[in-house]
Motif scaffolding. Structure first.
Motif, mmCIF file in Angstrom:
data_model
loop_
_atom_site.group_PDB
_atom_site.id
_atom_site.type_symbol
_atom_site.label_atom_id
_atom_site.label_comp_id
_atom_site.label_asym_id
_atom_site.label_seq_id
_atom_site.Cartn_x
_atom_site.Cartn_y
_atom_site.Cartn_z
ATOM 1 N N ASN A 193 -11.046 -25.834 21.043
ATOM 2 C CA ASN A 193 -10.524 -27.055 21.658
ATOM 3 C C ASN A 193 -9.183 -27.484 21.060
ATOM 4 O OD1 ASN A 193 -12.761 -27.067 23.271
ATOM 5 N ND2 ASN A 193 -13.745 -28.837 22.320
ATOM 6 N N ASN A 194 -8.233 -26.544 21.088
ATOM 7 C CA ASN A 194 -6.846 -26.817 20.739
ATOM 8 C C ASN A 194 -5.954 -26.289 21.865
ATOM 9 O OD1 ASN A 194 -6.287 -28.053 17.910
ATOM 10 N ND2 ASN A 194 -8.035 -26.685 17.555
ATOM 11 N N GLU A 195 -4.707 -25.984 21.553
ATOM 12 C CA GLU A 195 -3.773 -25.502 22.585
ATOM 13 C C GLU A 195 -3.136 -24.184 22.156
ATOM 14 O OE1 GLU A 195 -1.023 -28.668 23.375
ATOM 15 O OE2 GLU A 195 -2.621 -30.175 23.565
ATOM 16 N N LEU A 196 -3.914 -23.328 21.498
ATOM 17 C CA LEU A 196 -3.414 -22.034 21.048
ATOM 18 C C LEU A 196 -3.236 -21.081 22.229
ATOM 19 C CD1 LEU A 196 -5.748 -21.704 17.929
ATOM 20 C CD2 LEU A 196 -3.275 -22.049 17.865
ATOM 21 N N ASN A 197 -2.295 -20.160 22.088
ATOM 22 C CA ASN A 197 -2.086 -19.151 23.131
ATOM 23 C C ASN A 197 -1.892 -17.790 22.476
ATOM 24 O OD1 ASN A 197 0.858 -18.767 22.540
ATOM 25 N ND2 ASN A 197 0.937 -20.915 23.210
ATOM 26 N N GLY A 198 -1.670 -16.782 23.312
ATOM 27 C CA GLY A 198 -1.497 -15.427 22.810
ATOM 28 C C GLY A 198 -2.822 -14.728 22.587
ATOM 29 N N SER A 199 -2.742 -13.543 22.020
ATOM 30 C CA SER A 199 -3.949 -12.740 21.803
ATOM 31 C C SER A 199 -4.521 -12.997 20.407
ATOM 32 C CB SER A 199 -3.624 -11.257 21.970
ATOM 33 O OG SER A 199 -2.652 -10.856 21.010
ATOM 34 N N VAL A 200 -5.764 -12.590 20.253
ATOM 35 C CA VAL A 200 -6.427 -12.705 18.957
ATOM 36 C C VAL A 200 -6.062 -11.473 18.135
ATOM 37 C CG1 VAL A 200 -8.626 -12.883 17.750
ATOM 38 C CG2 VAL A 200 -8.323 -14.008 19.980
ATOM 39 N N PRO A 201 -5.403 -11.633 16.968
ATOM 40 C CA PRO A 201 -4.934 -10.459 16.215
ATOM 41 C C PRO A 201 -6.097 -9.577 15.760
ATOM 42 C CG PRO A 201 -4.648 -12.487 14.944
ATOM 43 C CD PRO A 201 -5.028 -12.903 16.316
ATOM 44 N N THR A 202 -5.866 -8.290 15.856
ATOM 45 C CA THR A 202 -6.903 -7.335 15.437
ATOM 46 C C THR A 202 -7.196 -7.444 13.952
ATOM 47 O OG1 THR A 202 -5.209 -5.625 15.112
ATOM 48 C CG2 THR A 202 -6.271 -5.722 17.276
ATOM 49 N N GLU A 203 -6.270 -8.012 13.172
ATOM 50 C CA GLU A 203 -6.467 -8.135 11.726
ATOM 51 C C GLU A 203 -7.680 -8.993 11.368
ATOM 52 O OE1 GLU A 203 -2.269 -6.870 12.247
ATOM 53 O OE2 GLU A 203 -3.613 -8.293 13.240
ATOM 54 N N LEU A 204 -8.140 -9.811 12.329
ATOM 55 C CA LEU A 204 -9.332 -10.619 12.047
ATOM 56 C C LEU A 204 -10.565 -9.749 11.825
ATOM 57 C CD1 LEU A 204 -7.560 -13.046 12.823
ATOM 58 C CD2 LEU A 204 -9.531 -13.982 14.089
ATOM 59 N N SER A 205 -10.536 -8.522 12.306
ATOM 60 C CA SER A 205 -11.684 -7.620 12.115
ATOM 61 C C SER A 205 -11.846 -7.203 10.659
ATOM 62 C CB SER A 205 -11.536 -6.380 13.005
ATOM 63 O OG SER A 205 -10.387 -5.629 12.637
ATOM 64 N N GLN A 206 -10.854 -7.542 9.800
ATOM 65 C CA GLN A 206 -10.949 -7.236 8.365
ATOM 66 C C GLN A 206 -11.798 -8.274 7.622
ATOM 67 O OE1 GLN A 206 -6.271 -5.734 8.470
ATOM 68 N NE2 GLN A 206 -6.939 -7.193 6.927
ATOM 69 N N LEU A 207 -12.170 -9.338 8.293
ATOM 70 C CA LEU A 207 -12.897 -10.432 7.629
ATOM 71 C C LEU A 207 -14.388 -10.108 7.593
ATOM 72 C CD1 LEU A 207 -11.011 -13.456 9.260
ATOM 73 C CD2 LEU A 207 -10.463 -12.211 7.162
ATOM 74 N N SER A 208 -14.759 -9.258 6.707
ATOM 75 C CA SER A 208 -16.129 -8.739 6.670
ATOM 76 C C SER A 208 -17.162 -9.782 6.238
ATOM 77 C CB SER A 208 -16.205 -7.525 5.736
ATOM 78 O OG SER A 208 -15.797 -7.881 4.429
ATOM 79 N N ASN A 209 -16.723 -10.921 5.652
ATOM 80 C CA ASN A 209 -17.665 -11.973 5.247
ATOM 81 C C ASN A 209 -17.820 -13.060 6.303
ATOM 82 O OD1 ASN A 209 -18.444 -11.202 2.462
ATOM 83 N ND2 ASN A 209 -16.249 -11.366 2.085
ATOM 84 N N LEU A 210 -17.114 -12.932 7.408
ATOM 85 C CA LEU A 210 -17.111 -13.963 8.429
ATOM 86 C C LEU A 210 -18.493 -14.106 9.076
ATOM 87 C CD1 LEU A 210 -14.959 -15.864 9.611
ATOM 88 C CD2 LEU A 210 -14.660 -14.228 11.470
#
Length: 619
Positions: free
Chosen positions: A552-569
């Protein structure tokens, strides 16, 4: 012909056998007489051993047999025989095998070489077996060690009652049986140990009343009976302990064992002119605070927290400029904070929280220059936070939460540069965050408001987050959710190297996310704002991150693939934005073999801009 018999030889052999039998008989007789004499000696010194010495299985009987077989017995005087018997009884009454060190014990060597023993002129003067895993019961024969000055058995597993025979140790100066499993009541004979200077029986399971006989110990300096199961009033006879420096009767165990009752014996306590620490917390003591405390010029620590004390704080107590700790929290005190509080210039700890105190916090509090802990929370204080608190430069903990304070957060709080914890939530403040708080580099915890419904917090934090907040390098949590915060998240927040929790959700924050966030972050929540821009690939560096909510914000663009490095998420909420592309690169984290991601939401319903085959929730 019949064999020839040597009559003379036969007679000689018979005489030899008779002589040998008589010799053996004499030896046995001598041994019996010696053992009987030794037994009489022991019983004369220790009459309470009689029953045990008649039982062949008792530790005392075995100790007597051991002593009778001592090859050096004849060289000992009577007292040394008694000492060795008593030590053997003590050893055999315990369970020797688990002892950590039992060097010499129950051997026929010099008892002064036993582990834990000290002697003077062959007499045992000290027995110290601290943390030696001693188990079993405490043999009453320990009371026979007539020259004993120090008996310390701290931090073992000794059980059973305290033997009344200890009262025979008239020369004893130190008795420490603390941190064991002793049960039963206090023997009245403890009052016979007239030379006792330190008595510690704390952290056991002792029950019943605190015996009045302890009041006879006129040279006692330290009396610690806390963390037991006593249920009595404080004996008025304690007023006779004029040399006492430490009195501990509190209970800090989880099951609230000690339950001392009755009103505070003010007249008796006022006689304790030498007391430095009066520790009576966690009981059921009632009455009002004693004005007599103001006459106790040696008193440095006064603890009466978690009792049923009522009434006001007497103004006389503010004359105690020598007091270092005043701890009265968890009572029913209903007064204001006396104006004279600033005269208590040596005070280091002031705990008055969880009472029913009212009125304003006096400006005179600035006089407490040595204070490092101030807790006034959970009362009914009103008015503003006095700017004079900023003069308390040694303060490490400041708690004013859960009152009715109003106005703004004083910038002067930034002058308390040693501050480790600041809590002002649960009030009625309406304030921006002063930039001066950025000087609090030692601060690890700052709570300006609390969202829990039970607290009914009416604080409102407004304005922009100051850039100086990035200097708070020790802060672990910054919680500003559901407030009136405006403007962007300052990029300097990346300098907060210890920050683990950052909650900015439900505000009016604008602008884009900072290019970098602290890599120590475990939880980041900024949902329901007006944040614009894109998600940075640098988010993939937040390897400790477990909870990331930016929905619920106003972000745009794609979700960076680097988020897949967050193994504790574990939680990732991205819905309610204008993001596009695919989230399938996050799917391996949804697999229990690849990660812990339990909840993931996005705008991935049919016709949405996000493709996600593994999201838990699609909007």
């Amino acid at each position: 012909p019949p064999p020839t018999i040597d009559i003379g030889a036969v007679l000689d052999s018979a005489v030899d056998e008779a002589f040998q039998d008589q010799t053996s008989l004499n030896i046995l007789l001598d041994e019996a007489i010696q053992e009987a004499s030794l037994k009489d000696l022991i019983l004369n010194a220790s009459p309470d051993s009689m029953a045990a010495l008649s039982d062949a299985n008792s530790p005392q009987f075995k100790a007597l047999v051991w002593l009778s077989d001592d090859p050096n017995l004849d060289s000992y005087d009577d007292q040394r025989k008694i000492d060795r018997f008593s030590l053997a009884s003590f050893y055999l009454s315990s369970t020797p095998e688990p002892w950590i060190d039992r060097t010499g014990w129950n051997g026929y060597g010099d008892e002064c070489d036993y582990y834990g023993i000290e002697c003077e002129d062959t007499r045992v003067v000290a027995l110290n077996l601290t943390e030696n895993n001693v188990r079993g019961t405490l043999a009453p024969e320990i009371g026979n060690l007539a020259s004993l000055l120090t008996l310390i058995l701290t931090d073992n597993d000794i059980e059973g009652p305290i033997p009344g025979a200890l009262g025979r140790l008239s020369n004893l100066e130190v008795l420490r049986l603390d941190d064991n499993d002793l049960t039963g009541g206090l023997p009245t004979t403890l009052g016979d140990m007239v030379n006792l200077r330190s008595l510690r029986l704390d952290d056991n399971e002792l029950t019943g009343a605190i015996v009045t006989d302890l009041g006879k110990l006129s040279v006692l300096v330290e009396l610690r009976l806390e963390i037991n199961e006593f249920t009595s009033e404080i004996p008025t006879e304690f007023g006779q302990l004029v040399n006492l420096r430490v009195l501990g009767l509190y209970d800090s165990s989880e099951d609230d064992s000690n339950l001392l009752t009755g009103t505070l014996p003010c007249a008796s306590l006022g006689n304790l002119a030498s007391v430095e620490s009066l520790i009576l917390n966690d009981n059921e003591l009632s009455g009002t605070l004693c004005t007599e405390f103001a006459t106790m010029s040696s008193l440095r620590e006064l603890r009466l927290d978690k009792n049923f004390i009522t009434g006001a704080i007497p103004p006389e107590l503010t004359e105690m400029e020598w007091l270092e700790a005043l701890v009265l929290d968890g009572n029913n005190i209903t007064s204001t904070l006396p104006q004279g509080i600033g005269k208590m210039t040596e005070l280091q700890v002031l705990r008055l929280h969880d009472n029913f105190m009212t009125g304003t916090i006096p400006n005179s509090i600035a006089g407490l220059k040595n204070l490092f802990l101030l807790r006034l929370n959970e009362n009914g204080f009103s008015g503003t936070i006095p700017t004079q608190i900023g003069a308390l430069s040694n303060l490490e903990e400041l708690r004013l939460d859960s009152n009715f304070l109003s106005g703004t957060i004083p910038p002067q709080l930034g002058d308390i540069t040693n501050l480790d914890e600041l809590r002002i939530e649960g009030n009625a403040l309406y304030s921006s965050i002063p930039s001066q708080l950025g000087r609090l580099k030692m601060l690890t915890k700052m709570v300006l408001w609390d969202s829990r419904e039970a607290l009914n917090d009416t604080n409102i934090i407004t304005g922009m987050i100051p850039t100086e907040i990035g200097n708070m390098e020790s802060l672990r949590e910054l919680v500003l959710d559901d407030q009136n915060i405006t403007g962007p998240i300052p990029p300097q927040i990346a300098n907060m190297a210890s920050l683990e929790v950052l909650r900015l959700d439900v505000n009016f924050i604008t602008g884009s996310l900072p290019p970098a966030l602290p890599e120590s972050l475990i939880e980041f929540r900024a949902e329901e704002n007006a944040i614009t821009g894109t998600l940075s690939p640098a988010l993939g560096n937040l390897l400790a991150l477990q909870d990331f909510r930016i929905f619920n914000n106003e972000l745009n663009g794609s979700v960076p693939t680097e988020l897949s490095q967050l193994s504790n998420l574990q939680i990732l909420y991205l819905d309610g934005n204008d993001l596009n592309g695919s989230l399938d690169h996050m799917c391996p984290l949804r697999d229990t073999s690849g990660g812990f991601l339990e909840e993931m939401s996005a705008d991935c319903k049919e016709g949405g801009k996000i493709a996600c085959s593994c999201c838990s929730d699609c909007y």
